[in-house]
Design an enzyme around this catalytic site. Structure first.
Site, mmCIF file in Angstrom:
data_model
loop_
_atom_site.group_PDB
_atom_site.id
_atom_site.type_symbol
_atom_site.label_atom_id
_atom_site.label_comp_id
_atom_site.label_asym_id
_atom_site.label_seq_id
_atom_site.Cartn_x
_atom_site.Cartn_y
_atom_site.Cartn_z
ATOM 1 N N LYS A 47 0.703 -1.318 0.063
ATOM 2 C CA LYS A 47 0.112 0.233 0.162
ATOM 3 C C LYS A 47 0.864 1.105 -0.043
ATOM 4 C CE LYS A 47 -2.205 -1.120 3.783
ATOM 5 N NZ LYS A 47 -1.606 -2.500 3.974
ATOM 6 N N GLU A 94 -2.154 4.732 5.999
ATOM 7 C CA GLU A 94 -2.754 4.291 7.438
ATOM 8 C C GLU A 94 -4.367 4.898 7.660
ATOM 9 O OE1 GLU A 94 -1.256 1.995 9.007
ATOM 10 O OE2 GLU A 94 0.864 2.196 8.648
ATOM 11 N N GLN A 111 -5.719 -3.513 10.729
ATOM 12 C CA GLN A 111 -4.874 -2.805 11.473
ATOM 13 C C GLN A 111 -5.155 -1.702 12.212
ATOM 14 O OE1 GLN A 111 -0.492 -2.801 9.677
ATOM 15 N NE2 GLN A 111 -1.715 -3.651 7.704
ATOM 16 N N ARG A 138 5.251 -7.282 11.032
ATOM 17 C CA ARG A 138 6.363 -6.661 10.722
ATOM 18 C C ARG A 138 7.486 -7.013 10.334
ATOM 19 N NH1 ARG A 138 4.117 -2.830 9.233
ATOM 20 N NH2 ARG A 138 2.331 -4.349 9.426
HETATM 21 N N1 LIG Z 1 5.129 -5.383 -6.664
HETATM 22 C C1 LIG Z 1 6.145 -5.338 -5.611
HETATM 23 N N2 LIG Z 1 7.389 -5.986 -5.895
HETATM 24 C C2 LIG Z 1 8.385 -6.200 -5.014
HETATM 25 N N3 LIG Z 1 8.191 -5.838 -3.709
HETATM 26 C C3 LIG Z 1 7.127 -5.180 -3.317
HETATM 27 C C4 LIG Z 1 6.186 -4.829 -4.129
HETATM 28 N N4 LIG Z 1 4.992 -4.265 -3.777
HETATM 29 C C5 LIG Z 1 5.607 -4.326 -2.323
HETATM 30 N N5 LIG Z 1 6.693 -4.634 -1.890
HETATM 31 C C6 LIG Z 1 7.643 -4.717 -1.039
HETATM 32 O O1 LIG Z 1 6.793 -5.357 0.017
HETATM 33 C C7 LIG Z 1 7.302 -4.674 1.594
HETATM 34 C C8 LIG Z 1 6.025 -3.977 1.947
HETATM 35 O O2 LIG Z 1 5.504 -2.977 1.208
HETATM 36 P P1 LIG Z 1 4.708 -1.963 1.950
HETATM 37 O O3 LIG Z 1 5.480 -1.274 3.227
HETATM 38 O O4 LIG Z 1 4.255 -0.728 0.779
HETATM 39 O O5 LIG Z 1 3.216 -2.587 2.477
HETATM 40 P P2 LIG Z 1 1.978 -1.802 3.234
HETATM 41 O O6 LIG Z 1 0.763 -2.447 2.555
HETATM 42 O O7 LIG Z 1 2.124 -0.716 3.076
HETATM 43 O O8 LIG Z 1 2.347 -2.476 4.544
HETATM 44 P P3 LIG Z 1 1.618 -2.027 5.928
HETATM 45 O O9 LIG Z 1 0.299 -2.612 6.040
HETATM 46 O O10 LIG Z 1 2.334 -3.107 7.030
HETATM 47 O O11 LIG Z 1 1.857 -0.657 5.989
HETATM 48 C C9 LIG Z 1 8.028 -3.664 1.244
HETATM 49 O O12 LIG Z 1 9.565 -3.852 1.476
HETATM 50 C C10 LIG Z 1 7.958 -3.208 -0.436
HETATM 51 O O13 LIG Z 1 9.003 -2.595 -0.898
HETATM 52 MG MG LIG Z 2 2.227 0.930 4.751
#
Ligand SMILES: Nc1ncnc2c1ncn2[C@@H]1O[C@H](COP(=O)(O)OP(=O)(O)OP(=O)(O)O)[C@@H](O)[C@H]1O
Ligand SMILES: [Mg+2]
Length: 745
Positions: A32, A220, A250, A607
């Site tokens: 996200k 968030e 979350q 995490r």
């Molecule tokens: N398409 C993708 N290819 C490779 N790595 C990815 C891809 N999308 C996300 N990631 C990696 O996955 C990890 C999680 O991504 P991110 O932090 O954006 O997730 P999030 O949904 O925001 O998580 P949270 O809910 O914990 O905030 C990061 O290290 C990100 O770089």
């Molecule tokens: Mg995030």
């Protein structure tokens, strides 16, 4: 290949959807935040949007910092004009320009929790409120809740009709607002409330910011409360380019008024909203993800989501149960030491997460003695703690009185009836005469309009002069003790509650240890200890503390502050019923509270990228009492086959041993005896077992700030080694090994 090729189909869809409202609803680690940063890049580089027109909001400073970094890496030119910040700092920036429209001065002061408490104490006294019935903390919480719902004192009063106790709170709320305005001050909640008020009442200001922020993104989003929702939806009302991302699983800030309905109702408020779901997790191994899914599945009030990963199974989850919290800390710190020493990872690949701030201290102590650098995120380091700052402010005032901030800090601490009006008069007079604040206090009888304040200022000056005279013949330790005694500092602490005071008193003891160590160190070197010398040394340590910023350290924080972050190895400590889930939720019959704790557990588990370690203790000291806890019910929700040490579960069924002095208590005692005994010079260090700072007397070392130098002494103190180094350029400095991070060369 463009940067957008590194996104999956759904992510790309979200990035390309730039016009109109968009909701991205997805589980942890599904990218996200990554979508948000790529979306910013896309807007600028492909859509030709001016960076100036973009606003991205996150929750914590740490998250904002990380997002800024990610954006800077993606967007070459002009990224500095994008606003990437927290709700609060966004509002501060707006208010600093326009709050005069609401009758405040643009140089308003921001009150932190301490300031709020001080004000509330004054108000209760003034209004003769019985603080045994109406606790100050509860009064502040009630006011905060009202503000988050944008309920003014007037409206609060109306709603309190017929309810005596709500009426009373209304009176306090009115007075609180009156005082805040008189002091030209805003609290954290006000920052948002006033910003919304400004936008809603000043059409030209609203128009300016709507034109400016044509593209708004919120990370968030599940944790926004009502006033935050008002803020973004008002700003986005004109162009409607609002993109929010979140995960209902979350949502962990309900206690601060976060309203999960903001996410669940987004589609109702913005009818044409596009909704995109992401399902692939890129962060964690399938083992970790399975555990997270298994836990969160037990919540009822949720939208079901399926998260999968092709990261592979990875290692099993490590589970350990210990006798005491002390053993737990020892294990975790030892484990980190082992991994780092064997070259598996660096310190900053490791995070220790826990439910309550108080749990950090055991880890801090263990980390310091293992000489492992760490950073307490969101917590307060030793020298930044209020009681330590207060006492140091006394010492500074006694030493020379030229530090106006120090004098002002303690002029009414403990309370001696010197109000803000008197302080302001003194300040004005000092400014006019171009003399220091303390000098103005000394000549207070000359200050026009000082009136009733005079006698109190005079006795304050007499007190400081008395200490000054004592400082000439007493040791620093004795002086500290006398300050505490004469001013009634500890009694004052106790009025805030015995429990809070206890931790603070322990910190004060620690400062006394430090003073004793300093003086003995001086005697051994044949130097005369001075107050100035002591303050200088402390300033050095306190200063070095902040150097932690970009070096390698283990991160310690509460589960709440870990949101949005990721670490290769996560230790989730204190997995015990009564601690996590908290005692309040275990004993409450409101299932929603337990669900919020479970979401917090989901946040914690997710995490971890590669390895997750879950630990708990049978006994632990909580608020000065030994508490016996069963392992957390959340642990039992994790399928056995995901754990590496499933057998350990059986141990729980064993009879509890009869309570005896815990090893924690023993160690604590040992620690105190050690801390109070005199420091002992260590001539030759054995570095075996990771003890010792890793260099000897006679070695040459390098320091980040002071450059190269020669180690001339190493003294084993209560918690750490004190190292003296003769720097080639910076002269001789004494510092704590753990903070100084000297590199042997
Ligand atoms: N398409 C993708 N290819 C490779 N790595 C990815 C891809 N999308 C996300 N990631 C990696 O996955 C990890 C999680 O991504 P991110 O932090 O954006 O997730 P999030 O949904 O925001 O998580 P949270 O809910 O914990 O905030 C990061 O290290 C990100 O770089
Ligand atoms: Mg995030």
């Amino acid at each position: 290949m463009s940067i957008y090729d590194t996104l999956n189909e759904q992510q790309r869809e979200a990035v390309y959807h730039t016009e109109g409202p968009l909701l991205i609803l997805a589980g942890a680690g599904s990218g996200k935040t990554r979508v948000l940063t790529h979306r910013i890049a896309y807007l600028i580089e492909e859509k030709g949007v001016n960076p100036w027109n973009i606003l991205a909001i996150t929750f914590t400073n740490k998250a904002a910092g990380e997002m800024r970094e990610r954006v800077d890496n993606l967007v070459g030119f002009g990224s500095e004009s994008i606003w990437v910040s927290t709700f609060h700092s966004t509002c501060v920036r707006i208010l600093r320009r326009h709050i005069d429209r609401l009758g405040y001065d643009t140089n308003f002061t921001i009150y932190d929790t301490d300031d709020q408490k001080t004000l509330m104490r004054d108000i209760c006294k003034y209004l003769q409120i019985d603080t045994k019935i109406y606790r100050e903390r509860n009064l502040l919480a009630a006011i905060s809740a009202a503000k988050n719902e944008m309920i003014s004192p007037k409206e609060f009063r109306l709603r309190a009709e017929g309810d005596f106790s709500r009426q009373k709170i209304a009176t306090v709320y009115e007075e609180y607002e009156k005082q805040m305005q008189a002091n030209n001050a805003l609290d954290f909640d006000d920052l948002l409330v006033k910003a919304v008020q400004l936008l809603k009442t000043q059409p030209d200001v609203l128009d300016y910011y709507q034109e400016r922020f044509r593209y708004i993104m919120v990370d968030e989003y599940q944790d926004t409360n009502n006033v935050q929702f008002q803020f973004v939806s008002t700003l986005a009302a004109k162009y409607r380019n609002l993109c929010v991302v979140g995960d209902d699983d979350q949502s962990i800030y309900k206690f601060r008024g976060a309203d999960i309905r903001n996410i669940l109702n987004f589609e109702n408020v913005f009818e044409d909203a596009r909704v995109i779901k992401l399902e692939q997790n890129y962060r964690s191994t399938s083992t970790i993800l399975d555990a997270a899914n298994a836990v969160i599945r037990n919540n009822r009030g949720r939208k079901d989501k399926t998260l999968w990963t092709d990261n592979g199974q990875g290692e099993k989850i490590e589970f350990r149960q210990f006798d005491t919290g002390f053993d737990e800390a020892e294990y975790i710190v030892g484990d980190i030491r082992g991994h780092v020493d064997s070259g598996d990872c660096s310190y900053n690949d490791n995070a220790i997460l826990y439910r309550t701030n108080a749990q950090s201290r055991l880890f801090e102590e263990k980390l310091v003695s293992a000489n492992i650098p760490y950073k307490l995120v969101g917590g307060v380091n030793f020298y930044a703690r209020r009681e330590i700052k207060d006492l140091l402010a006394y010492l500074k005032t006694i030493d020379n009185g030229r530090d106006d901030l120090a004098v002002r800090r303690i002029i009414n601490v403990p309370k001696r009836g010197i109000g803000l009006t008197s302080v302001n008069r003194v300040q004005e007079y000092a400014l006019q005469r171009e003399i220091s604040f303390y000098e103005a206090v000394l000549g207070a009888d000359l200050i026009p309009g000082i009136g009733r304040g005079l006698s109190r200022l005079e006795s304050f000056a007499a007190l400081i002069e008395h200490f000054k005279e004592e400082a000439g013949r007493m040791s620093i330790l004795e002086l500290l003790e006398d300050i505490i005694e004469t001013t009634g500092y500890i009694e004052e602490l106790k009025t805030e509650g015995e429990i809070e005071a206890e931790a603070r008193i322990e910190n004060i003891d620690e400062l006394k240890n430090k003073a004793a160590d300093y003086e003995e160190g001086c005697h051994e070197r044949g130097e005369t200890p001075t107050l100035g010398g002591f303050l200088e040394e402390v300033a050095l340590v306190a200063d070095i503390d902040s150097l932690d910023e970009d070096s390698d350290y283990v991160v310690l924080m509460t589960l709440h502050s870990a949101k949005g972050l990721e670490f290769p190895h996560v230790y989730l400590a204190g997995m015990e019923d009564g601690l996590f889930p908290s005692y309040m939720t275990v004993t409450s019959d409101n299932p929603e509270e337990l669900e919020e704790e479970r979401r917090l557990c989901y946040v914690g588990i997710t995490r971890a990228m590669k390895q997750l370690t879950l630990t708990c203790a049978r006994r632990r000291m909580v608020r000065g009492e030994t508490q016996y806890n069963k392992m957390s019910r959340f642990l039992k929700e994790i399928p056995m086959e995901l754990l590496s040490t499933g057998m350990k579960f059986e141990k729980e069924e064993k009879e509890e041993e009869t309570p005896r002095q815990s090893s924690w208590q023993q160690a604590k005692q040992a620690f105190h005896t050690k801390a109070f005994s005199s420091p002992r010079p260590v001539q030759q260090f054995k570095v075996a077992g990771g003890n010792g700072p890793g260099y000897d007397v006679g070695d040459r070392v390098r320091h980040v700030k002071f450059g190269e130098g020669l180690v001339t002494a190493i003294v084993e103190g209560g918690r750490d080694y004190e190292v003296t180094v003769e720097f080639d350029k910076a002269g001789t400095k004494k510092m704590f090994a753990a903070f100084a991070k000297l590199q042997k060369i």
